[in-house]
Write a protein that holds these residues in place. Structure first.
Motif, PDB file in Angstrom:
ATOM      1  N   TRP B 145       0.847  -1.205   0.000  1.00 11.44           N
ATOM      2  CA  TRP B 145       0.000   0.000   0.000  1.00 11.44           C
ATOM      3  C   TRP B 145       0.881   1.253   0.000  1.00 11.44           C
ATOM      4  CZ3 TRP B 145      -0.700   4.198   3.229  1.00 11.44           C
ATOM      5  CH2 TRP B 145      -1.825   4.967   2.950  1.00 11.44           C
ATOM      6  N   PHE B 146       2.018   1.182   0.687  1.00  5.98           N
ATOM      7  CA  PHE B 146       2.905   2.346   0.737  1.00  5.98           C
ATOM      8  C   PHE B 146       3.584   2.593  -0.614  1.00  5.98           C
ATOM      9  CE2 PHE B 146       3.056   1.664   5.461  1.00  5.98           C
ATOM     10  CZ  PHE B 146       2.570   2.920   5.791  1.00  5.98           C
ATOM     11  N   ASP B 151       8.512   7.312  -1.532  1.00  5.70           N
ATOM     12  CA  ASP B 151       9.612   6.788  -2.335  1.00  5.70           C
ATOM     13  C   ASP B 151      10.617   6.012  -1.502  1.00  5.70           C
ATOM     14  OD1 ASP B 151      10.550   8.888  -0.962  1.00  5.70           O
ATOM     15  OD2 ASP B 151      11.097  10.112  -2.688  1.00  5.70           O
ATOM     16  N   PHE B 152      10.159   5.408  -0.438  1.00  6.18           N
ATOM     17  CA  PHE B 152      11.004   4.483   0.297  1.00  6.18           C
ATOM     18  C   PHE B 152      10.107   3.353   0.787  1.00  6.18           C
ATOM     19  CE2 PHE B 152       9.479   5.850   4.481  1.00  6.18           C
ATOM     20  CZ  PHE B 152       8.981   7.101   4.186  1.00  6.18           C
ATOM     21  N   ALA B 153      10.718   2.254   1.184  1.00 14.16           N
ATOM     22  CA  ALA B 153       9.919   1.086   1.542  1.00 14.16           C
ATOM     23  C   ALA B 153      10.169   0.715   3.001  1.00 14.16           C
ATOM     24  CB  ALA B 153      10.254  -0.077   0.623  1.00 14.16           C
ATOM     25  N   PRO B 154       9.308   1.149   3.909  1.00 15.46           N
ATOM     26  CA  PRO B 154       9.505   0.798   5.314  1.00 15.46           C
ATOM     27  C   PRO B 154       9.219  -0.689   5.545  1.00 15.46           C
ATOM     28  CG  PRO B 154       7.415   1.933   5.024  1.00 15.46           C
ATOM     29  CD  PRO B 154       8.090   1.930   3.692  1.00 15.46           C
ATOM     30  N   GLY B 169      -1.797   1.120   8.245  1.00 12.97           N
ATOM     31  CA  GLY B 169      -0.825   2.162   7.949  1.00 12.97           C
ATOM     32  C   GLY B 169      -1.512   3.388   7.397  1.00 12.97           C
ATOM     33  N   ARG B 170      -0.801   4.481   7.404  1.00 11.56           N
ATOM     34  CA  ARG B 170      -1.324   5.676   6.759  1.00 11.56           C
ATOM     35  C   ARG B 170      -0.145   6.574   6.421  1.00 11.56           C
ATOM     36  NH1 ARG B 170      -1.647   6.858  12.030  1.00 11.56           N
ATOM     37  NH2 ARG B 170      -0.563   8.790  12.534  1.00 11.56           N
TER      38      ARG B 170
END
Lengths: 196, 246
Positions: B145-146, B151-154, B169-170
């Motif tokens: 979803w992110f 532009d980063f991937a947690p 998440g939000r």
């Protein structure tokens, strides 16, 4: 509890403003864009609103900086709109909600539409955008503040200066108009197809 | 199509928005179970809402506007202030005073604003309907979803087995940056974990306005966990998260 985020007295004014208010530039632009329905006018409104907000930053008493900025954006937009009311009435008329005009709006797809599978998504987004633009105020701003900016009912009431009950009924009407525009289309199509 | 009950219209909207109190939520949900018209109306509301919230509907400020506003002379007093502080204090006053003022005015000012924003964001997220944009206990939904939104991937590990179930998440905005907020639950409490690119700053642990905050950097990302759970609990969350995220 809500009164967090007070600017510290005597702190670095400009720095605090940048940190508290500028993060909401996307939201401010989105709101202005849907209020003005024109990208250039929306930019003018946002720039004007940021300047006014900066000058009035002393009077910001905490609470949500976003709701506060939106309130100013809304005032700037209404000033800008009242200056050109003549031309505006031609565009936004409550009766202009008829399906014909929305269809016409929708028949101007973005020339540079992506040919890949994102095209369908982009088309859908365009359709939704023009459907939102086609609903009259004050229903449009209620929907934009709630569904795109995710403000709570209380914040929308604060921004638009009306009681929460009014916010709820505006949202209900705005969404009903959108449902009428956006949902039956798909259903009708299916029905006609299956009827044939 | 069956018609919805006129007196339920506003309540249905409130239900969809998560703005009803417990009693009205229960009442409206019970009504929807009994009434076909309102059930259909509720579905329509959900359908419209997800259309409006679809990607590409919300406008983003054009870069040109962003730069124009950042360049407004009114908003750029910072360099001038620095010069003024240096100009006033440099020649005459004791260096120690200048140093302590500079610390009080410049870096601390910005840091405490960030801290304040973290706490405000956490408090705001606890209001009905504000906690998550994507609500799921499935990490394989939250992580993608992110994508495309930031532009980063947690990392989004599931921590239910150690007592911190994933809630969703939000996106949020801290210090002018769009950050990922990953939401975990701890019993009835909420942990907001804010993640953004940047590995500046050491790990630290502090409390602000009664909320515990744990900050650390890892793999080019800065993490800040905010919650009202006890400090030890939040430290444990941090430990478990780092262990699971690798």
């Amino acid at each position: 509890m809500a009164a967090t985020g007070n600017p510290a007295p005597g702190g670095d004014h400009a720095l605090q403003f940048r940190q508290l208010v500028l993060p909401h530039l996307d939201g401010a632009y989105n709101l202005a864009r849907y209020l003005m329905r024109d990208p250039t006018l929306a930019e003018d409104v946002v720039q004007d609103a940021v300047l006014r907000a900066y000058r009035a930053f002393d009077q910001f008493r905490g609470g949500s900086p976003r709701a506060w900025l939106f309130m100013i954006v809304r005032n700037c937009a209404s000033t800008a709109l009242s200056g050109q009311r003549g031309s505006l009435a031609l565009v936004v008329h409550e009766s202009s909600l008829d399906e014909e005009s929305v269809r016409q709006l929708n028949e101007h797809p973005d020339g540079a539409a992506n040919p890949e599978d994102s095209a369908i998504q982009a088309d859908e987004a365009l359709l939704v955008r023009s459907a939102i633009e086609a609903i009259p105020e004050p229903f449009r701003e209620a929907v934009v503040l709630r569904d795109l900016e995710d403000l709570s009912y209380a914040e929308i009431a604060e921004v638009t200066g009306v009681p929460i009950g009014t916010v709820m009924s505006r949202l209900a009407r705005g969404r009903a108009m959108l449902a009428k525009e956006l949902l039956p289309a798909a259903r009708h199509a299916e029905q006609t197809r299956s009827a044939k | 199509m069956t018609k919805a009950c006129a007196d339920q219209e506003l309540l249905l909207g409130g239900l969809v928005d998560g703005e009803l109190d417990a009693a009205n939520t229960a009442m409206t949900e019970a009504h929807v179970l009994r009434c076909e018209g309102c059930r259909e109306e509720l579905e329509r509301l959900h359908a419209v809402r997800s259309l409006i919230r679809g990607e590409g509907v919300r406008h983003q400020a054009p870069q040109a506007l962003r730069s124009r506003i950042s360049a407004l002379p009114e908003l750029n007093l910072k360099p001038a202030n620095q010069n003024r502080v240096a100009g006033w204090l440099g020649p005459g006053l004791a260096g120690a005073l200048a140093a302590s003022l500079a610390i009080a005015v410049l870096p601390n000012g910005s840091q405490s604003v960030v801290e304040q924003q973290l706490v405000s964001s956490h408090v705001r997220s606890l209001q009905p309907g504000h906690l998550t944009d994507v609500q799921t206990t499935n990490q394989h939904i939250v992580k993608p979803w992110f994508n495309g939104r930031i532009d980063f991937a947690p990392p989004v590990p599931e921590l239910a087995s150690v007592g911190y179930p994933l809630a969703g998440g939000r996106l949020d905005s801290i210090d002018g940056k769009t950050v990922a907020a990953i939401v975990y639950h701890r019993r009835l409490h909420v942990v907001n974990l804010y993640v953004w690119p940047g590995d500046k700053g050491a790990a630290r642990s502090f409390q602000k306005d009664g909320f515990a905050i744990e900050e650390w950097s890892r793999g080019g990302l800065r993490y800040s966990a905010v919650s009202d759970i006890p400090v030890a609990d939040l430290k444990n969350f941090q430990k478990q998260f780092i262990a699971a995220a690798g």
